[in-house]
Design a protein around this motif. Structure first.
Motif, PDB file in Angstrom:
ATOM      1  N   GLU A  52      41.853 118.479 -69.648  1.00  0.00           N
ATOM      2  CA  GLU A  52      41.137 117.477 -70.428  1.00  0.00           C
ATOM      3  C   GLU A  52      40.171 116.689 -69.543  1.00  0.00           C
ATOM      4  O   GLU A  52      39.026 116.429 -69.905  1.00  0.00           O
TER       5      GLU A  52
ATOM      6  N   ARG B 140      41.335 108.432 -70.284  1.00  0.00           N
ATOM      7  CA  ARG B 140      40.410 108.325 -71.394  1.00  0.00           C
ATOM      8  C   ARG B 140      39.937 106.888 -71.615  1.00  0.00           C
ATOM      9  O   ARG B 140      39.013 106.651 -72.380  1.00  0.00           O
TER      10      ARG B 140
ATOM     11  N   GLN C 205      49.217 104.999 -77.117  1.00  0.00           N
ATOM     12  CA  GLN C 205      48.579 105.808 -78.168  1.00  0.00           C
ATOM     13  C   GLN C 205      49.057 105.470 -79.562  1.00  0.00           C
ATOM     14  O   GLN C 205      48.614 106.104 -80.525  1.00  0.00           O
ATOM     15  N   GLY C 206      49.976 104.545 -79.683  1.00  0.00           N
ATOM     16  CA  GLY C 206      50.483 104.245 -81.017  1.00  0.00           C
ATOM     17  C   GLY C 206      51.454 105.319 -81.462  1.00  0.00           C
ATOM     18  O   GLY C 206      51.808 106.217 -80.695  1.00  0.00           O
ATOM     19  N   SER C 207      51.895 105.222 -82.686  1.00  0.00           N
ATOM     20  CA  SER C 207      52.790 106.240 -83.231  1.00  0.00           C
ATOM     21  C   SER C 207      52.160 106.710 -84.535  1.00  0.00           C
ATOM     22  O   SER C 207      51.176 106.148 -84.987  1.00  0.00           O
ATOM     23  N   PRO C 208      52.743 107.753 -85.131  1.00  0.00           N
ATOM     24  CA  PRO C 208      52.134 108.219 -86.387  1.00  0.00           C
ATOM     25  C   PRO C 208      51.991 107.098 -87.425  1.00  0.00           C
ATOM     26  O   PRO C 208      51.087 107.138 -88.259  1.00  0.00           O
ATOM     27  N   ASP C 209      52.859 106.106 -87.356  1.00  0.00           N
ATOM     28  CA  ASP C 209      52.813 105.062 -88.386  1.00  0.00           C
ATOM     29  C   ASP C 209      52.039 103.820 -87.964  1.00  0.00           C
ATOM     30  O   ASP C 209      51.557 103.077 -88.804  1.00  0.00           O
ATOM     31  N   THR C 210      51.973 103.573 -86.656  1.00  0.00           N
ATOM     32  CA  THR C 210      51.307 102.345 -86.222  1.00  0.00           C
ATOM     33  C   THR C 210      50.196 102.664 -85.231  1.00  0.00           C
ATOM     34  O   THR C 210      50.289 103.628 -84.466  1.00  0.00           O
ATOM     35  N   ASP C 211      49.190 101.852 -85.247  1.00  0.00           N
ATOM     36  CA  ASP C 211      48.095 102.035 -84.303  1.00  0.00           C
ATOM     37  C   ASP C 211      48.377 101.248 -83.026  1.00  0.00           C
ATOM     38  O   ASP C 211      49.086 100.249 -83.031  1.00  0.00           O
TER      39      ASP C 211
ATOM     40  N   ILE D 265      47.412 111.717 -80.895  1.00  0.00           N
ATOM     41  CA  ILE D 265      48.288 111.700 -82.055  1.00  0.00           C
ATOM     42  C   ILE D 265      47.540 111.382 -83.343  1.00  0.00           C
ATOM     43  O   ILE D 265      47.975 111.724 -84.438  1.00  0.00           O
ATOM     44  N   LYS D 266      46.394 110.780 -83.201  1.00  0.00           N
ATOM     45  CA  LYS D 266      45.662 110.390 -84.411  1.00  0.00           C
ATOM     46  C   LYS D 266      44.616 111.415 -84.824  1.00  0.00           C
ATOM     47  O   LYS D 266      43.916 111.242 -85.803  1.00  0.00           O
TER      48      LYS D 266
ATOM     49  N   PHE E  54      62.689 116.561 -69.349  1.00  0.00           N
ATOM     50  CA  PHE E  54      61.813 117.344 -70.215  1.00  0.00           C
ATOM     51  C   PHE E  54      60.830 116.516 -71.057  1.00  0.00           C
ATOM     52  O   PHE E  54      59.616 116.669 -70.943  1.00  0.00           O
ATOM     53  N   GLU E  55      61.368 115.640 -71.874  1.00  0.00           N
ATOM     54  CA  GLU E  55      60.470 114.886 -72.756  1.00  0.00           C
ATOM     55  C   GLU E  55      59.593 113.923 -71.961  1.00  0.00           C
ATOM     56  O   GLU E  55      58.452 113.648 -72.327  1.00  0.00           O
TER      57      GLU E  55
ATOM     58  N   LYS F 110      56.292 115.306 -70.902  1.00  0.00           N
ATOM     59  CA  LYS F 110      55.248 115.306 -71.930  1.00  0.00           C
ATOM     60  C   LYS F 110      54.706 113.898 -72.148  1.00  0.00           C
ATOM     61  O   LYS F 110      53.504 113.701 -72.343  1.00  0.00           O
TER      62      LYS F 110
END
Lengths: 741, 393
Positions: free
Chosen positions: B152, B105, B53-59, A153-154, B90-91, B94
């Motif tokens: 991956e 990872r 993985q965090g979110s777009p706003d937070t790590d 996401i990053k 469904f979601e 993902k």
């Protein structure tokens, strides 16, 4: 699977194929089915597969939903939900939108983007044309042709994709971008809806690419719009992506907060529909899906490969063949005239035997499909079309008699807005054009142009200046029968021993090449820069006519070009106006020639004869510089490295004594330009050679005098031919450098 | 349900992992509350994803990540997640893909091992997870997510090794690649690697294309490993490759497999495989038939395999015989082969070269030497030309 669907009329054509409306019989539901002809491109199927897998992992009321996909023959069918309201762009046809509607669209769109972004996807091509509406007014994001899925996401993306007017500065600068790029495009889309066109739409899309990162972001002005709306756009159009709010934050913006419900948009859908029906009723020409029937006839027995055993399972029937058959076939083999392919009958026979005509693309052997691999740039249905929507009605491109599947793919982009550029994998050796304008001729009043650009990956694949070094020199040692004078003499007169390789077709190949490399792009370029509708139409007629010629008679095309080039070259004024590069080269050549001077008798038009020592294949090294750094050889040099292999040995062969001559009008005012030119090391080297080479025999000079303007001397036609090759490359080089300049 | 919401943020790693395990087990048996279970599970997995993985706003917080990853491993959540992938909503599928990928990872700070730590532990202790990920291609629902994780993870050769050397054990165990692998031993053909041929050949377009993509990654990412494997299992491999992929009814499979074949054979690392492949007359026949396929992209990809046969300096007797027998036909056929590809310089160069090379062949098979022998000058010339070809490619 395909049998579950009853195909109905064409809805439009997108960036990658034709879309039809269809009825899903088991559920009695309408769906939209996109047909992608996989034979149509060299592209890896993986790219398309990625688009599908991206779509397949979306499940949101704000994103067009994906149903299924399957392959039928060589076509990939992608089944999507059917949205009857058309695109936002269609809604703009009657005129720009009112602010209250824009707010609704933006709100719905933001929810869609929020969904995509939260699942790690960047759409990368948000614009009105890619926003679809259902009959009920629901807003959905469509066309994931260039969308990206981030595994992390990053992480950031670098690929240069999108449609210029809507592209965010950081995407253009290729400095790494993320979700915020979509927000910029969203802001542009809002302006597009308010004004009917995206900002700066009067500027050429390639130029826009420089302007966006350089200038201040566009703003919405005027009293018509509320402060909130203007503020909303200002927030989206912040050049610093970090300062651009996320979709989630924008959903809380005052402009969005007071947005109404999506069913308001039904009014707009109806308005667009009325407009469509009233305005275009006369032009209705609904195209229905038609199955391409192809006879899957297996290759002609007679001429199949001979292995004394059996055929592969593909030709289902495995026949037991005894050893006797082996011999029989061998005898037959010997009856076949040996492979001198200049024999036209042979050729025809071979073609028939190969059964290429029976292939699914019925016209493979027919010139007209030159473009299957490059249809991104080729004009194929130049018929002027009326700007139309993805609506049923207005698609007027009539059926072409040779309606092969490919020819249908052409009528792309009905909505007249540019399909996005696709990320281009650097691995592809051919068929990708660096920067070719891409449009169907005369199909719109819009100024938007389509074009694609090679990704900025490790290496732009096909910069014309980076043609791989001529590998041909070794393979084709035999002189190729490249002689444009062929029509004037009966073929047997040519003592030229044709190698079994592609003989009599060389001209055709060059003709095609001239078309794809020079003519077609120039047509497109000119068309792109012509704004007047009637002029555009006239131009597209010419383009159509020419593409017909190209289809039917590439040899003739080449000859025509050649004679045009000859005449232009022969006229000093025209030459200096049209072929500046050549003239400069000639100038340089003549200057240098002065050191071992051979004035061509000085009788007619002050032409200078330059004689140059034999230039050999090593020169190809310098080829890359040819267009940018005029090197001494000028036409002489050009003629020896026409980049398209085969003619090179020919050129050498044709001039006796291993030297070649070039005539060129002297053009004094060009001398000034010379100071700006750099002479490369290779040039210097060749200078030395030129100096040491003996002056040409006077006979030669007088010979040359005889063939001044208008006269075509047999044996020197290649000069003209190469001239247009050069011109093509020059034009191409120019296009290449455009965005970088 | 409301009480769950409030606690979501604070739920401990152990709590998260345990409850998702429980929910996963409940998912397999139909207790009439399927929907509720699904919803709850989706929510739990979503929290887990955000933690990792965090979110777009937070790590993401490294400490929390570490804790969660080690709990996931110690509680053996992964096998359950993977084998139930197709059952997830469904979601959640993902999210699961993201979770597993993130675990694979994960590296401890200062770790220097080759593979990431968590993945290494999986490979040592639970290699069955990798095999089960492959089995995700059995079902349309799970194919995308499992394939995504695999592709991956295939960055690491150990993962490829698990797939290649997998053999079904009666006790359901998976091979330990660090101890049990004998590279010279032929595969039984029952391992999970061989199932890819079926998945590619028999699945719907979506699954087939994804499986092929994964198959390509396996073959091309760790060439040394794979070329050794193919050498050992040469006959089996090409029997399947030729018959199931190249001869596939599916246009997509046929075209892609020919393309991949051309790429693999021209790779230096696969030199030995290449020489064995182009020795076979049967292979040549197959490829020559593809030249005559009625679809031009199939023809095109076949061409790039065919040229290797013709460029081989040490053609086997069989191959020479077939080429000589068809010399005139080829000389008639090739000049007009895909002749509208005018702008593909490399192709045209190679085609011209091929015509010349074939023109240089003797006119009748009687001129050929008995099996095994070659004329020195032919060999010399072709070597040169072949290297040229390889470079061009």
């Amino acid at each position: 699977m395909a049998d579950d669907y009853q195909m109905l009329e064409e809805l439009g054509s997108g960036s990658f194929g034709v879309v039809y409306r269809a009825l899903h019989i088991p559920t009695a539901e309408y769906v939209a089915i996109k047909h992608i002809d996989l034979e149509g491109s060299d592209d890896d199927i993986r790219e398309i597969q990625q688009e599908i897998s991206l779509l397949a992992t979306c499940n949101s009321p704000y994103v067009t939903s994906y149903r299924a996909s399957f392959v039928r023959g060589t076509k990939l069918w992608i089944v999507m939900e059917y949205l009857g309201g058309g695109s936002c762009l269609d809604l703009l046809k009657p005129g720009p939108m009112e602010e209250k509607y824009i707010a609704v669209v933006m709100k719905e769109l933001l929810q869609g983007l929020d969904y995509l972004h939260s699942t790690g996807k960047i759409h990368r091509d948000i614009k009105a044309a890619n926003i679809l509406l259902s009959d009920a007014g629901l807003v959905k994001i469509a066309d994931f042709g260039v969308a990206a899925q981030l595994t992390n996401i990053k992480s950031q993306r670098l690929t240069f994709v999108g449609t210029p007017f809507w592209m965010a500065p950081e995407v253009i600068q290729e400095a790494g971008y993320d979700f915020h790029a979509d927000i910029w495009s969203l802001g542009i889309t809002a302006m597009e809806m308010a004004q009917g066109e995206p900002p700066r739409s009067d500027i050429h899309p390639m130029k826009v690419l420089f302007i966006i990162p350089k200038e201040h972001p566009p703003r919405l002005e005027g009293n018509r719009w509320t402060k909130e709306f203007k503020d909303f756009i200002a927030l989206c159009l912040n050049k610093d992506p970090e300062k651009r709010p996320s979709a989630k934050m924008l959903l809380k913006h005052a402009f969005i907060k007071r947005a109404g419900r999506p069913d308001m948009l039904r009014e707009l859908v109806l308005r667009a529909r009325d407009f469509e029906q009233n305005g275009r009723a006369m032009d209705r020409d609904v195209r229905y899906y038609e199955e391409t029937l192809k006879s899957m006839s297996s290759a002609d027995e007679e001429d199949d490969w001979v292995f004394d055993t059996v055929r592969p399972s593909k030709n289902a029937t495995r026949k037991a063949v005894n050893t006797a058959k082996h011999t029989v076939k061998r005898r037959k083999l010997q009856r076949i005239p040996s492979g001198n392919a200049t024999n036209v009958e042979n050729a025809t026979a071979a073609l028939e035997a190969m059964n290429l005509d029976a292939a699914p693309l019925g016209d493979i052997t027919n010139a007209s499909t030159t473009g299957t691999t490059r249809d991104m740039s080729t004009i194929r249905t130049p018929k002027p079309r009326i700007a139309s929507s993805r609506k049923v009605s207005a698609i007027t491109a009539r059926k072409i008699s040779i309606a092969s599947p490919t020819s249908r793919r052409v009528s792309r982009n009905i909505s007249s807005h540019a399909p996005p550029t696709r990320p281009v994998s650097a691995a592809h050796p051919a068929s990708k054009q660096p920067l070719g304008p891409d449009m169907s001729f005369g199909n719109s009043t819009s100024t938007v142009r389509q074009f694609k650009r090679v990704s900025s990956g490790p290496k732009p694949t096909i910069s014309p200046l980076q043609q791989p070094p001529q590998t041909t020199s070794s393979p084709i040692e035999d002189p190729s029968p490249f002689d444009s004078d062929a029509e004037n003499r009966p073929p047997p007169v040519h003592p030229v021993v044709a190698p079994p390789s592609l003989p009599s077709t060389k001209e055709a190949i060059l003709g095609r090449r001239a078309f794809t490399k020079a003519l077609d792009p120039s047509f497109q370029e000119t068309h792109a820069s012509t704004s007047d509708q009637t002029k555009r139409e006239a131009l597209s007629h010419v383009a159509e006519a020419w593409s017909n010629l190209n289809a039917v008679d590439p040899e003739g095309e080449l000859l025509l070009l050649k004679s045009m080039m000859d005449r232009i070259q022969a006229d000093p004024k025209l030459a200096s106006a049209l072929l500046p590069a050549r003239v400069v080269n000639a100038q340089l050549a003549s200057l240098r020639g002065n050191r071992s001077p051979v004035k061509g008798g000085g009788k007619k038009s002050g032409s200078v004869v330059v004689m140059v020592a034999e230039e050999t294949a090593e020169e190809t090294d310098a080829e890359a510089m040819q267009t940018s750094t005029p090197t001494k050889g000028s036409n002489v040099r050009t003629s020896s490295t026409p980049q398209q292999s085969p003619s090179k040995p020919q050129a050498q062969q044709q001039s006796p004594g291993g030297a070649r001559l070039v005539l060129n009008p002297q053009n004094p005012h060009l001398q000034r330009m010379r100071s700006g030119q750099q002479l490369s090391a290779t040039t210097a080297e060749k200078d030395a050679k030129a100096l040491s080479s003996p002056p040409p025999p006077p006979v030669m000079a007088s010979l040359l005098d005889e063939k001044m303007p208008g006269r075509i001397e047999p044996g020197l036609e290649h000069v003209g031919l190469l001239g247009d090759v050069l011109f093509g490359r020059w034009a191409e080089g120019l296009r290449m450098r455009w965005p970088v300049a | 349900m409301a009480f769950l919401w409030g606690r979501n943020r604070q739920r401990s790693a152990l709590d998260l992992v345990r409850s998702s395990k429980e929910l996963l087990l409940r998912l397999t048996k139909d207790d009439g509350q399927l929907q509720k279970t699904e919803e709850e599970l989706a929510r739990t997995l979503s929290v887990m994803k955000t933690t990792l993985q965090g979110s777009p706003d937070t790590d993401a917080q490294p400490e929390q990540v570490h804790q969660l990853v080690s709990t996931i491993l110690s509680e053996s959540l992964l096998p359950l997640l993977v084998s139930n992938m197709h059952r997830l909503p469904f979601e959640a599928r993902k999210d699961t893909q993201t979770i597993v990928s993130n675990v694979f990872r994960f590296r401890n700070a200062g770790s220097t091992s080759n593979e990431p730590d968590a993945l290494k532990e999986v490979l040592r202790l639970q290699p069955g997870i990798i095999v089960n990920l492959c089995m995700g291609y059995e079902k349309r629902e799970s194919a995308g997510a499992c394939g995504g994780i695999l592709k991956e993870a295939l960055k690491w050769d150990a993962v490829a090794a698990v797939i290649l050397y997998d053999e079904p054990f009666p006790d359901g165990k998976t091979i330990d690649i660090y101890n049990d692998v004998d590279v010279s031993k032929k595969s039984s053909g029952n391992g999970v690697f061989w199932k890819f041929f079926d998945w590619i050949d028999k699945s719907s377009f979506e699954v087939s294309a994804d499986a092929f993509d994964c198959f390509r990654v396996i073959l091309t990412k760790h060439k040394q490993l794979v070329s050794q494997y193919i050498n050992t299992n040469f006959d089996l491999f090409f029997d399947k490759y030729n018959n199931m992929l190249v001869k596939s009814e599916s246009y997509v499979t046929k075209r892609q497999s020919l393309k991949l074949l051309g790429e693999v054979l021209l790779d230096r690392q696969f030199y030995e495989v290449m020489t064995r492949y182009v020795d076979s007359g049967d292979n040549l026949k197959l490829v020559m038939w593809q030249l005559r396929d009625e679809r031009r992209m199939v023809q095109y990809e076949a061409f790039h395999v065919f040229k290797i046969f013709a460029a081989n300096p040490n053609k086997s007797y069989e191959v020479q015989r077939f080429l000589v027998m068809n010399k005139q036909r080829l000389l008639k056929f090739l000049p007009r082969f895909l002749e509208d590809r005018t702008d593909d310089d490399q192709f045209n160069d190679e085609k011209a070269w091929l015509v010349k090379a074939i023109g240089n062949l003797p006119d009748s098979t009687s001129a050929l030497q008995p099996p095994g022998a070659i004329t020195p000058q032919t060999a010399g010339r072709s070597v040169q030309q072949q290297t040229g070809l390889a470079q061009v490619h």
